[in-house]
Design a protein around this motif. Structure first.
Motif, PDB file in Angstrom:
ATOM      1  N   PHE A   8       0.823  -1.210   0.000  1.00 40.43           N
ATOM      2  CA  PHE A   8       0.000   0.000   0.000  1.00 40.43           C
ATOM      3  C   PHE A   8       0.858   1.261   0.000  1.00 40.43           C
ATOM      4  CE2 PHE A   8      -3.381  -2.921   1.389  1.00 40.43           C
ATOM      5  CZ  PHE A   8      -4.394  -2.507   0.535  1.00 40.43           C
ATOM      6  N   ASP A   9       2.018   1.197   0.639  1.00 39.58           N
ATOM      7  CA  ASP A   9       2.932   2.333   0.602  1.00 39.58           C
ATOM      8  C   ASP A   9       3.435   2.560  -0.829  1.00 39.58           C
ATOM      9  OD1 ASP A   9       4.444   4.412   1.937  1.00 39.58           O
ATOM     10  OD2 ASP A   9       6.221   3.172   1.584  1.00 39.58           O
ATOM     11  N   PHE A  10       3.708   1.473  -1.539  1.00 41.54           N
ATOM     12  CA  PHE A  10       4.137   1.575  -2.935  1.00 41.54           C
ATOM     13  C   PHE A  10       3.030   2.158  -3.807  1.00 41.54           C
ATOM     14  CE2 PHE A  10       4.135  -0.375  -7.178  1.00 41.54           C
ATOM     15  CZ  PHE A  10       5.313   0.150  -7.675  1.00 41.54           C
ATOM     16  N   LEU A  11       1.789   1.679  -3.629  1.00 41.65           N
ATOM     17  CA  LEU A  11       0.675   2.194  -4.426  1.00 41.65           C
ATOM     18  C   LEU A  11       0.480   3.690  -4.201  1.00 41.65           C
ATOM     19  CD1 LEU A  11      -1.952  -0.680  -3.991  1.00 41.65           C
ATOM     20  CD2 LEU A  11      -0.398  -0.285  -5.917  1.00 41.65           C
ATOM     21  N   GLU A  12       0.649   4.126  -2.972  1.00 49.23           N
ATOM     22  CA  GLU A  12       0.517   5.554  -2.684  1.00 49.23           C
ATOM     23  C   GLU A  12       1.637   6.343  -3.352  1.00 49.23           C
ATOM     24  OE1 GLU A  12       0.322   8.645   1.129  1.00 49.23           O
ATOM     25  OE2 GLU A  12       0.338   6.467   1.466  1.00 49.23           O
ATOM     26  N   ALA A  13       2.867   5.830  -3.256  1.00 56.04           N
ATOM     27  CA  ALA A  13       4.016   6.554  -3.808  1.00 56.04           C
ATOM     28  C   ALA A  13       3.926   6.657  -5.326  1.00 56.04           C
ATOM     29  CB  ALA A  13       5.317   5.857  -3.396  1.00 56.04           C
ATOM     30  N   ILE A  14       3.571   5.565  -5.999  1.00 54.88           N
ATOM     31  CA  ILE A  14       3.542   5.614  -7.460  1.00 54.88           C
ATOM     32  C   ILE A  14       2.339   6.410  -7.956  1.00 54.88           C
ATOM     33  CG2 ILE A  14       2.234   3.469  -7.904  1.00 54.88           C
ATOM     34  CD1 ILE A  14       4.408   2.954 -10.127  1.00 54.88           C
TER      35      ILE A  14
END
Length: 527
Positions: A241-247
């Protein structure tokens, strides 16, 4: 249906456009998941004037008009709350592309045009709709997707289906044919949505309760010269979820989806031979060297023969750019974000097949032969997405005994929505006989389902109860939904003042409550 009402229908549309055989009426009362009662009649209008006459007839005979597009839905959006009064308006015959304006960048289409048909028509001009279509775009119609506000190709950057709409032509419950945006300005062209208050928005995401769409104006853009994909895997949901937010924040991707690796493996292995051949043709017919395309085909074939190892999520990032160099730059940026969060590189063969053939056969509507599939979804801001997944997992844990008893598997799909939100899509799969409508749709796309598969009503009832409970719990933390139909609450969740405005607009447009009453939490039909 009374003899007078049937005669009026035939007089309004012509006998060949009124369908009353019992098999067709029974299928019209079903969707992918729900088994409703047969409707009174199915009509297939040929244009706006047909629908206007249909509205006049429905008001006189106190019938309800329930619009339907391609039908690949599971939210009871086109299943009437009063089938004893329902006339289903099948819009697939209204499938003309009226105009492609490559200078002012808009297209005018009728509601029965499929997303695949429009994409193919636009390709020679080098244009596309920013929201390119749902995965089911081979059968999903543009009118249905706008009424349900579909998501997928392009959603990561360009939003939902409704976000690509400029204007709409619609027949209301009074029989009025009206247009919105600059489409409704007599001296203008349909190039701009926002001229005064956004009236177009009234007729998106409405499940047809505000009127029946007869034309949609869609924004166009230049088709990106280059596209690519990159894939990763992780079992760490917090990192995912941190990756989805960042991208999403950094804007590197046009679309991101994360799919349960077990589901992805099952889907690839269970894809029918016809669909596999279609995908391989798409790969071999794509750009690049023959050797590269052949290697991609081999990778797809190998992926179809092996199960993905371990547990976790496969993450597929779709990028676009002015050239291959820009795509490589975006892939490198996505890769850096993934590595910072310990996501590991994964086989992109499935995503690459989707890139080459975005609108594949809809055989994913079932898993193995004799297996049913139905999801729910919840849209949450990044700040609540992980909490939403925890809500889902907690309920699955609480209901573990019942899931095991009925042999129900729970799988997951995640997708970015613009830069600020994530769609969670828990999916339920279990051994059961498909609804006849789902079976017909599946067979028409090269799939198969054994006719003698045993029906398991207790398992279906358990899934229905679990879906409702999951929706309620996610709504409690502020989840929202598209594809509302009758499965998701809408009016009940609005603030009182907002709900009153919604009801007032509905009464103005549809004073006799004939337009798909009961959908979106509208007033139920009178006895």
């Amino acid at each position: 249906m009374t003899t007078d009402a049937l005669a009026a229908l035939r007089a309004a549309l012509g006998e060949d456009r009124v369908i009353i055989d019992q098999d067709s009426l029974a299928l019209a009362g079903q969707d992918i998941f729900y088994r409703g009662d047969p409707v009174l009649a199915v009509v297939r209008p040929g244009g706006a004037e047909d629908i206007r006459r249909l509205v006049d007839m429905a008001r006189e005979h106190k019938l309800h008009l329930v619009p339907r597009g391609g039908g690949a839905s599971y939210t009871s959006g086109y299943l009437s709350s009063r089938p004893d009064r329902a006339v289903q308006v099948d819009l697939r015959d209204m499938d003309a592309i009226r105009e492609i304006n490559d200078r002012d960048l808009y297209a005018i289409v009728e509601p029965g045009v499929t997303w695949q048909a429009l994409d193919e028509a636009l390709a020679p001009s080098g244009l596309e709709v920013p929201f390119r279509g749902p995965v089911s775009g081979r059968v999903a119609t543009i009118g249905g997707a706008i009424a349900q506000n579909a998501i997928f190709y392009g959603t990561g950057r360009h939003g939902t289906a409704a976000d690509s709409v400029i204007g709409i032509e619609v027949v209301t419950g009074t029989g009025t044919i009206l247009r919105t945006g600059s489409f409704g300005v007599e001296t203008s062209l349909p190039f701009l949505r926002h001229f005064g208050p956004d009236l177009t928005g009234l007729f998106t995401s409405d499940a047809g309760v505000m009127g029946i769409k007869t034309a949609i104006v869609l924004r166009l853009r230049r088709r990106p010269p280059a596209r690519d994909v990159v894939s990763f895997a992780t079992a760490d949901l917090a990192a995912l979820f941190d990756f989805l937010e960042a991208i999403g924040r950094d804007g590197h991707a046009s679309q991101v989806m994360a799919l349960d690796v077990k589901l992805e493996s099952e889907r690839v292995r269970q894809t029918g031979l016809r669909a596999k051949i279609d995908y391989l043709r798409a790969l071999l017919g794509g750009g690049g060297s023959l050797a590269k395309r052949a290697a991609e085909g081999v990778a797809m074939a190998r992926a179809s023969l092996r199960a993905a190892p371990g547990r976790g999520m496969a993450v597929h990032i779709f990028v676009e750019g002015e050239d291959d160099a820009e795509c490589r730059s975006r892939v490198a940026a996505a890769t850096a974000l993934a590595r910072e969060r310990d996501l590991v590189a994964a086989d992109p063969a499935v995503a690459r097949a989707m890139l080459r053939m975005p609108f594949g056969p809809v055989t994913g509507l079932a898993g193995a032969p004799g297996e049913r599939w139905v999801p729910i979804h919840a849209i949450l801001p990044h700040s609540r997405a992980l909490e939403g997944m925890a809500v889902v997992e907690a309920l699955v844990s609480e209901r573990a005994e019942g899931l095991a008893e009925h042999g129900i598997k729970v799988r997951h799909l995640l997708a970015t929505l613009g830069g600020g939100a994530v769609t969670l899509e828990p999916m339920f799969l279990w051994r059961d006989r498909l609804t006849p409508f789902a079976d017909q749709l599946l067979r028409g796309q090269g799939g198969s389902s054994p006719a003698d598969a045993p029906a398991r009503p207790a398992a279906e009832a358990f899934v229905a109860s679990l879906r409702k409970e999951m929706i309620d719990r996610l709504d409690a933390i502020g989840a929202l939904h598209t594809q509302l139909g009758r499965a998701y609450p809408y009016q009940q969740r609005l603030a009182p003042e907002t709900a009153a405005l919604f009801r007032a607009i509905k009464r103005e447009l549809d004073p006799d409550n004939i337009m798909n009453p009961g959908a979106l939490g509208t007033e139920p039909p009178t006895p």
